[in-house]
Design an enzyme around this catalytic site. Structure first.
Site, PDB file in Angstrom:
ATOM      1  N   ASN A  11       0.895  -1.171  -0.098  1.00  0.00           N
ATOM      2  CA  ASN A  11       0.101  -0.029  -0.077  1.00  0.00           C
ATOM      3  C   ASN A  11       1.075   1.203   0.021  1.00  0.00           C
ATOM      4  OD1 ASN A  11      -2.638   0.414   2.090  1.00  0.00           O
ATOM      5  ND2 ASN A  11      -2.588   0.787  -0.104  1.00  0.00           N
ATOM      6  N   ASN A  60      -7.494   9.252   0.028  1.00  0.00           N
ATOM      7  CA  ASN A  60      -7.275   8.190  -0.903  1.00  0.00           C
ATOM      8  C   ASN A  60      -7.001   8.788  -2.108  1.00  0.00           C
ATOM      9  OD1 ASN A  60      -8.411   5.725   0.218  1.00  0.00           O
ATOM     10  ND2 ASN A  60     -10.376   6.877   0.332  1.00  0.00           N
ATOM     11  N   CYS A  69      -6.194   4.931   8.064  1.00  0.00           N
ATOM     12  CA  CYS A  69      -5.527   4.050   7.081  1.00  0.00           C
ATOM     13  C   CYS A  69      -4.650   3.273   7.952  1.00  0.00           C
ATOM     14  CB  CYS A  69      -5.014   4.907   5.799  1.00  0.00           C
ATOM     15  SG  CYS A  69      -4.062   3.911   4.867  1.00  0.00           S
ATOM     16  N   GLY A  70      -4.822   1.956   7.976  1.00  0.00           N
ATOM     17  CA  GLY A  70      -3.825   1.373   8.881  1.00  0.00           C
ATOM     18  C   GLY A  70      -2.321   1.388   8.230  1.00  0.00           C
ATOM     19  N   ASN A  71      -2.277   0.981   6.957  1.00  0.00           N
ATOM     20  CA  ASN A  71      -0.856   1.154   6.604  1.00  0.00           C
ATOM     21  C   ASN A  71      -0.246   2.547   6.253  1.00  0.00           C
ATOM     22  OD1 ASN A  71      -0.225  -1.913   5.985  1.00  0.00           O
ATOM     23  ND2 ASN A  71      -1.752  -1.797   4.046  1.00  0.00           N
ATOM     24  N   ASN A 164     -15.230  -0.343   2.267  1.00  0.00           N
ATOM     25  CA  ASN A 164     -14.187  -1.303   1.613  1.00  0.00           C
ATOM     26  C   ASN A 164     -14.571  -2.924   1.597  1.00  0.00           C
ATOM     27  OD1 ASN A 164     -11.682   0.904   1.752  1.00  0.00           O
ATOM     28  ND2 ASN A 164     -12.754   0.614   3.451  1.00  0.00           N
ATOM     29  N   GLU A 182     -10.324  -1.509  -2.417  1.00  0.00           N
ATOM     30  CA  GLU A 182     -10.302  -0.237  -1.423  1.00  0.00           C
ATOM     31  C   GLU A 182     -11.340   0.768  -2.170  1.00  0.00           C
ATOM     32  OE1 GLU A 182      -7.312   1.841   0.468  1.00  0.00           O
ATOM     33  OE2 GLU A 182      -6.079  -0.042   0.437  1.00  0.00           O
ATOM     34  N   ARG A 183     -12.304   1.171  -1.236  1.00  0.00           N
ATOM     35  CA  ARG A 183     -13.117   2.418  -1.322  1.00  0.00           C
ATOM     36  C   ARG A 183     -12.079   3.613  -1.382  1.00  0.00           C
ATOM     37  NH1 ARG A 183     -16.339   4.871   3.630  1.00  0.00           N
ATOM     38  NH2 ARG A 183     -14.498   5.302   4.427  1.00  0.00           N
ATOM     39  N   CYS A 192      -4.165  -3.623   2.613  1.00  0.00           N
ATOM     40  CA  CYS A 192      -5.259  -2.569   3.094  1.00  0.00           C
ATOM     41  C   CYS A 192      -5.133  -3.143   4.865  1.00  0.00           C
ATOM     42  CB  CYS A 192      -6.472  -2.795   2.702  1.00  0.00           C
ATOM     43  SG  CYS A 192      -7.652  -1.619   3.559  1.00  0.00           S
ATOM     44  N   GLY A 193      -4.555  -2.252   5.569  1.00  0.00           N
ATOM     45  CA  GLY A 193      -4.291  -2.494   6.885  1.00  0.00           C
ATOM     46  C   GLY A 193      -5.619  -2.628   7.725  1.00  0.00           C
TER      47      GLY A 193
HETATM   48  N1  LIG Z   1      -9.639   3.544   1.508  1.00  0.00           N
HETATM   49  C1  LIG Z   1     -10.048   3.502   2.665  1.00  0.00           C
HETATM   50  C2  LIG Z   1      -8.915   4.623   3.456  1.00  0.00           C
HETATM   51  C3  LIG Z   1      -7.440   3.528   3.375  1.00  0.00           C
HETATM   52  C4  LIG Z   1      -7.650   2.322   4.089  1.00  0.00           C
HETATM   53  C5  LIG Z   1      -6.336   1.417   3.858  1.00  0.00           C
HETATM   54  N2  LIG Z   1      -5.309   1.903   2.913  1.00  0.00           N
HETATM   55  C6  LIG Z   1      -5.576   0.848   5.137  1.00  0.00           C
HETATM   56  O1  LIG Z   1      -4.519   0.605   4.989  1.00  0.00           O
HETATM   57  O2  LIG Z   1      -6.257   0.710   6.144  1.00  0.00           O
HETATM   58  C7  LIG Z   1     -11.151   4.088   2.908  1.00  0.00           C
HETATM   59  O3  LIG Z   1     -11.500   5.090   2.124  1.00  0.00           O
HETATM   60  O4  LIG Z   1     -12.029   3.569   3.505  1.00  0.00           O
END
Ligand SMILES: N[C@H](CCC[C@H](N)C(=O)O)C(=O)O
EC number: 5.1.1.7
Length: 249
Positions: A11, A60, A69-71, A164, A182-183, A192-193
């Site tokens: 990510n 995003n 966003c975890g990552n 997501n 991923e949204r 996606c974390g």
């Molecule tokens: N796309 C996700 C946010 C980033 C989450 C993802 N990149 C992670 O590592 O948690 C959303 O709009 O809900």
């Protein structure tokens, strides 16, 4: 302005820090574009905060904001520590709440916001889905056949539930494989974390795994998830790919 490009288990993010919080949706779209920009799944901007080490703005790649966003939180912690903006053990404010993070070399652990099960009764495409909040909303189903990730179905569910979409499979050794649509990226990402956290939490609640598990996203990297007193801990390597000067603000 110096910007950095990071990959957190595949990510990837553009990061910089600024004294000023402003709407950077258009900048996110420009920088994250993989043809005409730097190319990334998201943009993270660190701004000062009176009480915590900093606050962040998360976008995003389509310019939409997300609560968490975890990552990105792991990449951001490494960036902050490397740039002298925070100690190795830090807290920062996101729209989902305060996140704790600890940097040890290139290994970074984030403590996510307490997970919530929003729904456990969704049936779609012949599968049973849970809707969970691990900082952002995630639909989770288990499917032994991880090749069976229908991105058209995932996209429809993403818009139906504004979440997501994840499929996961629990291996015989208690590790978990995860794939995520991923949204805000509007495609499958390499990791996606918060999605991995949601899959881990459902597997834990259904007693398919204990309070610790190794999780493998599409990138194949290893992430270490744990459940400690109601908080999900999320640990793995991050990589600063490059840094450069760009005319951004
Ligand atoms: N796309 C996700 C946010 C980033 C989450 C993802 N990149 C992670 O590592 O948690 C959303 O709009 O809900």
């Amino acid at each position: 302005m110096m910007i950095a490009k990071y990959s957190a288990s595949g990510n990837d993010f553009v990061l910089f820090h600024s004294f000023i919080a402003r709407d950077r949706s258009e900048l996110a779209r420009t920088l994250c574009d993989r043809q005409s920009g730097v190319g990334a799944d998201g943009l993270i901007v660190l701004v000062p905060h009176a009480e915590h080490d900093f606050e962040w703005q998360f976008y995003n790649s389509d310019g939409s904001t997300a609560e968490m966003c975890g990552n990105g939180s792991r990449a951001c912690a490494h960036y902050a520590y490397s740039n002298g903006l925070a100690p190795a053990n830090m807290t920062f404010l996101t729209e989902a709440g305060v996140i704790g993070a600890e940097v040890e070399g290139d290994m970074v652990q984030s403590d996510l916001t307490p997970p919530k099960i929003l729904r456990d009764d969704i049936v779609a495409g012949g599968k049973k889905w849970w809707l969970l909040d691990t900082g952002v909303p995630h639909l989770v189903t288990f499917d032994a056949d991880m090749d069976n990730f229908d991105l058209v179905e995932a996209r429809a569910l993403r818009f139906e539930h504004n979440a997501n979409v994840n499929i996961a499979s629990v291996n015989s050794d208690g590790s978990i494989r995860v794939r995520t649509y991923e949204r805000g990226v509007e495609d499958e990402t390499l990791a996606c974390g918060t999605g991995m956290a949601a899959c881990f939490y459902r597997a834990n609640r259904e007693e398919l795994v204990g309070d610790k598990a190794e999780v493998y996203p599409k990138s194949g990297e290893t992430l270490y998830l744990g459940l400690e007193e109601g908080t999900i801990t999320f640990k793995g390597l991050v990589k600063k790919t490059f840094e450069t000067v760009l005319d951004v603000k």
